[in-house]
Design an enzyme around this catalytic site. Sequence first.
Site, PDB file in Angstrom:
ATOM      1  N   SER A 186     -29.732   7.301  -4.378  1.00 36.11           N
ATOM      2  CA  SER A 186     -30.861   6.812  -4.613  1.00 36.11           C
ATOM      3  C   SER A 186     -32.190   7.632  -4.075  1.00 36.11           C
ATOM      4  CB  SER A 186     -31.084   5.419  -3.892  1.00 36.11           C
ATOM      5  OG  SER A 186     -31.048   5.458  -2.252  1.00 36.11           O
ATOM      6  N   LYS A 195     -34.813   5.300   2.822  1.00 34.36           N
ATOM      7  CA  LYS A 195     -35.795   4.851   1.801  1.00 34.36           C
ATOM      8  C   LYS A 195     -37.129   5.758   2.336  1.00 34.36           C
ATOM      9  CE  LYS A 195     -33.266   2.996  -1.150  1.00 34.36           C
ATOM     10  NZ  LYS A 195     -31.934   3.426  -0.665  1.00 34.36           N
TER      11      LYS A 195
END
Length: 204
Positions: free
Chosen positions: A124, A162
Site C-alpha cells: 500500500s 500510512k
Amino acid sequence: MELSKYVGSKIRELRESRGMDQDTLASKLKTTRVTISRYETGARKANQDVLFQLADIFKVSINYFFPTPQNLIPITKTIKIPLLGTIACGDPILAEENIESYVDEPTEDLPSGKLFYLKAKGNSMKPTIPNGSKVLIRLQSDVEDSEIAAVLMTEDNEATLKRVKRVNGTMFLMPDNPDFDPIIADKNNPARILGKAMRYTSDL
C-alpha cells in the site's frame, strides 16, 4: 601523493633497508635497473604481479605497498532498536510482549527520541516504502498532515504505515499506492498514531 609515487617510495624504502642496489633488485625481478628506477620514481606503475613478486622478495604483505585509508570512520557504539510484531492494544508500545526482535544500529545519525522498527507489510505504500522493509519510527502521539505515521488500528491490534491527512476533524490514512483505498479512522474504526516514520532499510 599519487598512488604510483607512493608505491615507488615503498619499493625504494624496502630496497634500501635491505642494503640492496637497483641492479640486484632488477636481477631478482628479471628486469632492468632502468625499470626499477622508474618504479621507484613513480614514472612507471608497478602492476599487481610485480607487487606480489616484490612482497615475496622482501617477505612483506602486499598491503605494505598501499596507504592505509584515512577517511574510514569506525563505528564506536551501537544500540539495539526493538522490531515490533503484533501490538497488544492495552500495553505500552514498547512492552516486551510486543517486541519480535532487535536491530543493531550505530548511534551516529540516529534521530532523537524513543525509536522502534516496524516491518512494512503489503504494497500500500509502494513505491515510497517497499513491502518487507524495516521502517524506523520515532515514538510520538501525533504527526503533521501528509507525514507518514505508524498507526495502530485498535480493533485488530494491527499497526499500519500510512500518510496522515485530516479533513474537518476526520483522520484519513492515505496509501501512496493508488491501487489501495484510504482508511477512515473514526469511532467506528478507531485508530491512534504510534509514531512518525523517519526512514527505512530494505534487504536485497
